[in-house]
Design an enzyme around this catalytic site. Sequence first.
Site, PDB file in Angstrom:
ATOM      1  N   GLY B 172      42.805  14.670  28.892  1.00 37.96           N
ATOM      2  CA  GLY B 172      41.949  15.391  28.678  1.00 37.96           C
ATOM      3  C   GLY B 172      40.456  14.799  27.708  1.00 37.96           C
ATOM      4  O   GLY B 172      39.425  15.422  28.059  1.00 37.96           O
ATOM      5  N   ARG B 199      47.118   9.052  39.304  1.00 39.71           N
ATOM      6  CA  ARG B 199      45.870   9.229  39.488  1.00 39.71           C
ATOM      7  C   ARG B 199      45.239  10.503  38.719  1.00 39.71           C
ATOM      8  O   ARG B 199      46.030  11.420  38.087  1.00 39.71           O
ATOM      9  CB  ARG B 199      45.371   9.653  40.837  1.00 39.71           C
ATOM     10  N   SER B 203      40.625  14.582  34.762  1.00 38.10           N
ATOM     11  CA  SER B 203      39.755  14.093  34.150  1.00 38.10           C
ATOM     12  C   SER B 203      38.768  13.140  35.197  1.00 38.10           C
ATOM     13  O   SER B 203      39.168  13.338  36.237  1.00 38.10           O
ATOM     14  CB  SER B 203      40.319  13.087  33.443  1.00 38.10           C
ATOM     15  N   ASP B 260      48.026  22.569  34.800  1.00 39.93           N
ATOM     16  CA  ASP B 260      48.891  21.682  34.396  1.00 39.93           C
ATOM     17  C   ASP B 260      49.879  22.296  33.373  1.00 39.93           C
ATOM     18  O   ASP B 260      49.693  21.973  31.914  1.00 39.93           O
ATOM     19  CB  ASP B 260      47.886  20.500  33.282  1.00 39.93           C
ATOM     20  N   SER B 268      57.154  15.910  34.027  1.00 37.10           N
ATOM     21  CA  SER B 268      56.211  14.709  34.830  1.00 37.10           C
ATOM     22  C   SER B 268      56.164  13.428  34.070  1.00 37.10           C
ATOM     23  O   SER B 268      56.571  12.753  34.733  1.00 37.10           O
ATOM     24  CB  SER B 268      55.003  15.529  35.180  1.00 37.10           C
TER      25      SER B 268
END
Lengths: 515, 515
Positions: B172, B199, B203, B260, B268
């Site tokens: 972020g 990846r 952002s 997200d 994750s």
Amino acid sequence: MEYKIKRLDMYTGYPLIAVLNKKDADLMDLYSLDRVRIKKGRKQINATLDTTNSDKFVKQGEVGMFSEGFQELGVKKGSKVHIYLEKKPKSVELIKKKLKGARLNYDEIHTIINDISRGLLNEIEITYFVAGSYINKLSFNETVALTKAMINTGEVIKFNKKIVVDKHCIGGVAGNRTTPIVVAILAAAGLTIPKTSSRSITSAAGTADTVEVFCKVDFPIKKLKQIVNKTNGCLAWGGALNLAPSDDRIIRVEHPLSMDPTGQLIASILSKKRSVSATHVLIDIPVGRGAKIEKMKDAIRLKKKFIEVSRKIGLKIKVFITQGSQPIGNGIGPMLEAREILYILKNSSYDNYHLMLKRKCLHIAGDILELTKKVKKCEGYHYAKGILESGAAYEKFKEIIKEQNGKLPNPDKMKLARYNVSFKANKSGRIAHIDNNMMNKIARIAGAPNDKEAGVYLYKHKKDIVKKGDKIFTLYSDNKKRLEYAKKEFSWEEGIEIKKNHHNHKAKMKIKKKK
Amino acid sequence: MEYKIKRLDMYTGYPLIAVLNKKDADLMDLYSLDRVRIKKGRKQINATLDTTNSDKFVKQGEVGMFSEGFQELGVKKGSKVHIYLEKKPKSVELIKKKLKGARLNYDEIHTIINDISRGLLNEIEITYFVAGSYINKLSFNETVALTKAMINTGEVIKFNKKIVVDKHCIGGVAGNRTTPIVVAILAAAGLTIPKTSSRSITSAAGTADTVEVFCKVDFPIKKLKQIVNKTNGCLAWGGALNLAPSDDRIIRVEHPLSMDPTGQLIASILSKKRSVSATHVLIDIPVGRGAKIEKMKDAIRLKKKFIEVSRKIGLKIKVFITQGSQPIGNGIGPMLEAREILYILKNSSYDNYHLMLKRKCLHIAGDILELTKKVKKCEGYHYAKGILESGAAYEKFKEIIKEQNGKLPNPDKMKLARYNVSFKANKSGRIAHIDNNMMNKIARIAGAPNDKEAGVYLYKHKKDIVKKGDKIFTLYSDNKKRLEYAKKEFSWEEGIEIKKNHHNHKAKMKIKKKK
């Protein structure tokens, strides 16, 4: 840069996709999933980019386009087009706003619906919009906004009539194919009823799927107006008319999870009524165990919303809450339903259950006749019955089907599916419940509605007394594997409840004791 | 039926798609969006069906398969395969359950994640799962279950070491490229750090995108182990390793809306740490205006969740809440960040701001050194500093990049993007805020991270005093159109706030009055 257009003959649905050779994409600094504008003279379309490394598939200097994009751009194979990078549409941010729980205003909803209509959003983005509307719900104002946005982003078909009627059932009940019969009665009564229907979302068949057994259902607007001007009615698939183009794209992403959020439901239905210039509309909300709406309280809440949104968009409405706790009619699936419609329209010999479907059709037709003040209160049902039993409705139906390039078969000679399996009662007793969800589900697994002949034929209904071994229903499919899957999916516990008849049970006990 | 396989060279992503000629599909009674199983000997894969009317594209007797399916099935062009109808996976119903607000247990979540891993769910279905997890949230138990399911459905890389360390920043913050520096320091300190990174999601660049400027980042597990065994560390892209195959498919559908959800985020991250056999992990949560997490309260809540879930899966963890209210470092975008990393590792001349990024790296490396008890409390920072300033970290970094088939350039000679535009202060004053979201957004519109050279270079930072006309930042892109869009998107109101310096202001007023 200029590219030669290459046609890729595949159906991909929306959004439109354009394929460039990776080398060209690199040159233009374009990436997979980028949005591009494709321009040919004054005409232009937006598409999502995909890239390929294969020169055989799309070579440098070419742009591959799937069938839909080809049609929309209206170009010939080999035409030259220009390609430009496009920005992500604003609606993507608005959808995220909805996911976060915000309320959207008319302009925001119009932006989303307009972008969906124009094919600018991909399926992932549309899915988020549906999920947000499902979990966070749509408010009253959002629902009105969605309805208006759907009307304003699609075609409107005008008729030179003061009164145009329409009806809609919110579905969930297996069988229940009232529309073709109601259209036949009302058109025969002289009312204008340009009926457009959807294909099934969660059930074994939608009206369009069923009518397609007899005739074409997709017409351009001009042809549809001709049919209605000639016969007073039609039975068309709404999706082919571009009435609310966003709606079909939304429905496509609702399919995989059989979603149907309330706000979307109301907007989807009422916008289509307004788009055919309907002035008087009847909405049928079936309620009961196993129906889409199980509790009367929810049905009443939905009824209120329909009435409130209708008032805001200037529609006269009657909302009819009906019994939905078991399938209505014997046939479930396009062909089996089509056959039953013919039996009723032809006043053929029918069992008690057919009478139930027939009665429901007469109530709906009667209520619409009363709503338009064509007949007085309390007289609609009998007026409609006269039209049906005189054969006038059948003649009208034949006329409409003929105009839609079809011909009515002899229902006794209609061909059934290649494979079938019958289910027999596993005990004696009284049928306490027949579950719509289960019946729709197994009919769908068996292939309905794509496989017209797939479906379920019910011999028995709620409250019937059955003996162990009595045939309860037959499952049809044109595909052995599907039939097998559907058979496995069925369970008596969830599907059909047979309660032991206490009287018989006690009698047996006595016999045993005597022994 | 038997079909000859035809390769369609196009990337379509998962789920796998198989294309049949419509005539064959009709014969088999298969429809678009049906699920099919494709079998070649003992090998078989599941795919979603599409159909075509074009004999040129896929003719009767052929089945078209896109690149991925071809690879997975491991067949040659022209091979013969069998095709069967498959049932909809059970996970589709479980996803709907989550959308309705239910809590899922481990078995249910494992079923969903396993089906995603195996490519059985289409993107619409995965999108619904993400939307449900986003709006209805994942409970603590669901998050633990998701983490475990992700570990259990992917590969686990084992190292013959008692201690394996890892770090992760939840992102972020623009710039903020600490990972390559931290890995270099810790590997030089003798710790094993098999760093896999993702990846970018929201952002301008992820670590994998930035490291790719120097070298390859996708390796098979065997090669990755060789690199780590030789150098103590690596800087690889996690997606190529099949560590948590579901995760990348989930991230793919999170992309279009930059989603997200918290539970997904924790699962994750922690699953990937466990999958590289990490025992000690540091999580960096930047907090502040314009960061992914804006409020300290939310950062603390997330910190707690990380600690609780880590305990359940047996990870030693330190969660580090950092300043996230402005970009860290000057470069934003893969190439500009890569250049800055080299300056720091080479102890080149740098301004105060670089010092801030350097300090952050030393804190992170130091904390991990302390967590593993490699050094005593309060000594980590200085220990790390010694390694960095001695040049040992640079040598280690060079070694790792070399093992990853790359070579370090001279940062002073790195090529910049073709096009750029500089933004100058529109008034004099003190910089009060630099917005991460806005900086990431314009860098992304300019082409980052796919266009490595695209991005933003900041000359000024928070609290700096600037004069009207001072260069504040330069925007880079290799594409004129993108540069133009990005330029249009930037607004001083949302992006960089300059507050008038009261002192100067008053002084000017006095001068005016005197006149």
